[in-house]
Design a protein around this motif. Structure first.
Motif, PDB file in Angstrom:
ATOM      1  N   ASN A  47       0.843  -1.191   0.000  1.00 45.50           N
ATOM      2  CA  ASN A  47       0.000   0.000   0.000  1.00 45.50           C
ATOM      3  C   ASN A  47       0.888   1.253   0.000  1.00 45.50           C
ATOM      4  O   ASN A  47       2.114   1.164   0.097  1.00 45.50           O
ATOM      5  CB  ASN A  47      -0.976  -0.013   1.174  1.00 45.50           C
ATOM      6  N   ASN A  48       0.265   2.425  -0.098  1.00 44.64           N
ATOM      7  CA  ASN A  48       1.020   3.680  -0.128  1.00 44.64           C
ATOM      8  C   ASN A  48       1.817   3.917   1.150  1.00 44.64           C
ATOM      9  O   ASN A  48       2.928   4.452   1.109  1.00 44.64           O
ATOM     10  CB  ASN A  48       0.087   4.871  -0.367  1.00 44.64           C
ATOM     11  N   GLU A  49       1.244   3.528   2.278  1.00 43.77           N
ATOM     12  CA  GLU A  49       1.941   3.726   3.552  1.00 43.77           C
ATOM     13  C   GLU A  49       3.279   2.983   3.571  1.00 43.77           C
ATOM     14  O   GLU A  49       4.312   3.538   3.964  1.00 43.77           O
ATOM     15  CB  GLU A  49       1.047   3.257   4.700  1.00 43.77           C
ATOM     16  N   GLU A  50       3.266   1.741   3.123  1.00 46.83           N
ATOM     17  CA  GLU A  50       4.500   0.951   3.155  1.00 46.83           C
ATOM     18  C   GLU A  50       5.516   1.455   2.130  1.00 46.83           C
ATOM     19  O   GLU A  50       6.706   1.551   2.425  1.00 46.83           O
ATOM     20  CB  GLU A  50       4.219  -0.537   2.946  1.00 46.83           C
ATOM     21  N   ILE A  51       5.076   1.790   0.916  1.00 46.27           N
ATOM     22  CA  ILE A  51       6.037   2.263  -0.081  1.00 46.27           C
ATOM     23  C   ILE A  51       6.581   3.642   0.299  1.00 46.27           C
ATOM     24  O   ILE A  51       7.726   3.962   0.015  1.00 46.27           O
ATOM     25  CB  ILE A  51       5.474   2.227  -1.516  1.00 46.27           C
ATOM     26  N   HIS A  56      11.243   6.646   1.872  1.00 48.36           N
ATOM     27  CA  HIS A  56      11.909   7.539   2.819  1.00 48.36           C
ATOM     28  C   HIS A  56      13.197   6.908   3.342  1.00 48.36           C
ATOM     29  O   HIS A  56      14.244   7.552   3.400  1.00 48.36           O
ATOM     30  CB  HIS A  56      10.953   7.878   3.967  1.00 48.36           C
ATOM     31  N   GLN A  57      13.127   5.642   3.687  1.00 51.12           N
ATOM     32  CA  GLN A  57      14.276   4.952   4.273  1.00 51.12           C
ATOM     33  C   GLN A  57      15.419   4.777   3.276  1.00 51.12           C
ATOM     34  O   GLN A  57      16.573   4.998   3.626  1.00 51.12           O
ATOM     35  CB  GLN A  57      13.838   3.583   4.800  1.00 51.12           C
ATOM     36  N   TYR A  58      15.108   4.383   2.048  1.00 49.01           N
ATOM     37  CA  TYR A  58      16.157   4.028   1.096  1.00 49.01           C
ATOM     38  C   TYR A  58      16.479   5.106   0.070  1.00 49.01           C
ATOM     39  O   TYR A  58      17.542   5.086  -0.529  1.00 49.01           O
ATOM     40  CB  TYR A  58      15.799   2.723   0.370  1.00 49.01           C
ATOM     41  N   ARG A  59      15.555   6.052  -0.142  1.00 43.59           N
ATOM     42  CA  ARG A  59      15.785   7.076  -1.160  1.00 43.59           C
ATOM     43  C   ARG A  59      15.702   8.491  -0.588  1.00 43.59           C
ATOM     44  O   ARG A  59      15.827   9.455  -1.315  1.00 43.59           O
ATOM     45  CB  ARG A  59      14.766   6.916  -2.301  1.00 43.59           C
ATOM     46  N   ASP A  60      15.470   8.582   0.723  1.00 44.25           N
ATOM     47  CA  ASP A  60      15.366   9.862   1.421  1.00 44.25           C
ATOM     48  C   ASP A  60      14.316  10.774   0.805  1.00 44.25           C
ATOM     49  O   ASP A  60      14.469  11.980   0.743  1.00 44.25           O
ATOM     50  CB  ASP A  60      16.733  10.564   1.473  1.00 44.25           C
ATOM     51  N   LYS A  61      13.224  10.154   0.302  1.00 43.39           N
ATOM     52  CA  LYS A  61      12.100  10.901  -0.268  1.00 43.39           C
ATOM     53  C   LYS A  61      10.887  10.649   0.619  1.00 43.39           C
ATOM     54  O   LYS A  61      10.457   9.511   0.777  1.00 43.39           O
ATOM     55  CB  LYS A  61      11.835  10.477  -1.699  1.00 43.39           C
ATOM     56  N   ASN A  62      10.341  11.715   1.159  1.00 40.25           N
ATOM     57  CA  ASN A  62       9.278  11.606   2.153  1.00 40.25           C
ATOM     58  C   ASN A  62       7.893  11.668   1.487  1.00 40.25           C
ATOM     59  O   ASN A  62       7.115  12.570   1.744  1.00 40.25           O
ATOM     60  CB  ASN A  62       9.433  12.697   3.207  1.00 40.25           C
ATOM     61  N   ALA A  63       7.635  10.676   0.622  1.00 51.20           N
ATOM     62  CA  ALA A  63       6.348  10.600  -0.088  1.00 51.20           C
ATOM     63  C   ALA A  63       6.197   9.198  -0.652  1.00 51.20           C
ATOM     64  O   ALA A  63       7.193   8.513  -0.911  1.00 51.20           O
ATOM     65  CB  ALA A  63       6.303  11.614  -1.223  1.00 51.20           C
ATOM     66  N   PRO A  64       4.957   8.764  -0.840  1.00 51.87           N
ATOM     67  CA  PRO A  64       4.773   7.478  -1.522  1.00 51.87           C
ATOM     68  C   PRO A  64       5.155   7.622  -2.990  1.00 51.87           C
ATOM     69  O   PRO A  64       5.095   8.716  -3.559  1.00 51.87           O
ATOM     70  CB  PRO A  64       3.282   7.194  -1.362  1.00 51.87           C
ATOM     71  N   THR A  65       5.575   6.540  -3.586  1.00 53.05           N
ATOM     72  CA  THR A  65       5.893   6.507  -5.009  1.00 53.05           C
ATOM     73  C   THR A  65       5.187   5.308  -5.617  1.00 53.05           C
ATOM     74  O   THR A  65       4.558   4.529  -4.907  1.00 53.05           O
ATOM     75  CB  THR A  65       7.420   6.464  -5.242  1.00 53.05           C
ATOM     76  N   ASP A  66       5.293   5.138  -6.936  1.00 54.20           N
ATOM     77  CA  ASP A  66       4.574   4.039  -7.573  1.00 54.20           C
ATOM     78  C   ASP A  66       5.362   2.733  -7.592  1.00 54.20           C
ATOM     79  O   ASP A  66       4.825   1.670  -7.351  1.00 54.20           O
ATOM     80  CB  ASP A  66       4.108   4.428  -8.976  1.00 54.20           C
ATOM     81  N   VAL A  67       6.655   2.819  -7.894  1.00 56.68           N
ATOM     82  CA  VAL A  67       7.478   1.604  -7.979  1.00 56.68           C
ATOM     83  C   VAL A  67       8.900   1.927  -7.532  1.00 56.68           C
ATOM     84  O   VAL A  67       9.420   3.008  -7.822  1.00 56.68           O
ATOM     85  CB  VAL A  67       7.461   1.002  -9.411  1.00 56.68           C
TER      86      VAL A  67
END
Length: 158
Positions: A47-51, A56-67
């Motif tokens: 789901n969006n919460e997990e992605i 955030h953890q691996y790409r330092d981006k604080n938002a959901p993404t698609d893949v």
């Protein structure tokens, strides 16, 4: 190919899970990629919460993404390359994480089917596992042209 598929959302149908493995198998046989039958990888649907958390953890981006793709053969800073040649073991190319909620959102946004968006995201992630990227214009053209060819040849046209 040996493809492990996990649907953590439990929202995908059997046909959608089969589409996932079928389109990866199809793409792996493309003349450009031509992967061996014992190549391994995984696809996990979340789901969006997990992605969001993974992004955030691996790409330092604080938002959901698609893949998100985790290619085992990508070298990070100060990492040694993984070399499978000469070893009698299957080649594992990595893992793809896909947001089912983003599939729904983007299928609606781009006015095409859920299946077309699912195929698009899976092929996109699969190409990343195989060394393709879109960080500059020429790489983007190469990756997106191959992605479009695979989707069109498979029958998932826009």
């Amino acid at each position: 190919m040996d493809i492990t598929i996990v649907d953590k959302t439990e929202k995908l149908t059997t046909q959608q899970l089969e589409l996932t493995s079928d389109i990866i198998e199809f793409a792996s046989k493309d003349s450009v990629l031509n992967l061996s039958d014992d190549t391994e990888m995984s696809v996990t649907f979340v789901n969006n919460e997990e992605i969001h958390r993974i992004n955030h953890q691996y790409r330092d981006k604080n938002a959901p993404t698609d893949v998100i793709s985790f290619a085992l053969e990508d070298e990070g800073m100060d990492e040694m390359p993984i070399i499978f040649e000469g070893l009698d073991i299957p080649r594992n190319i990595g893992d793809i994480i896909v947001s089912v909620e983003k599939i729904n959102e983007q299928a609606t946004e781009f006015n095409h089917s859920f299946e077309r968006e699912l195929g698009f995201l899976v092929v996109h992630g699969f190409l990343h596992l195989n060394g393709y990227d879109h960080m500059n214009e020429s790489d983007e053209k190469e990756m997106f042209d191959l992605q479009r060819k695979i989707l069109d040849d498979y029958g998932l046209k826009r």
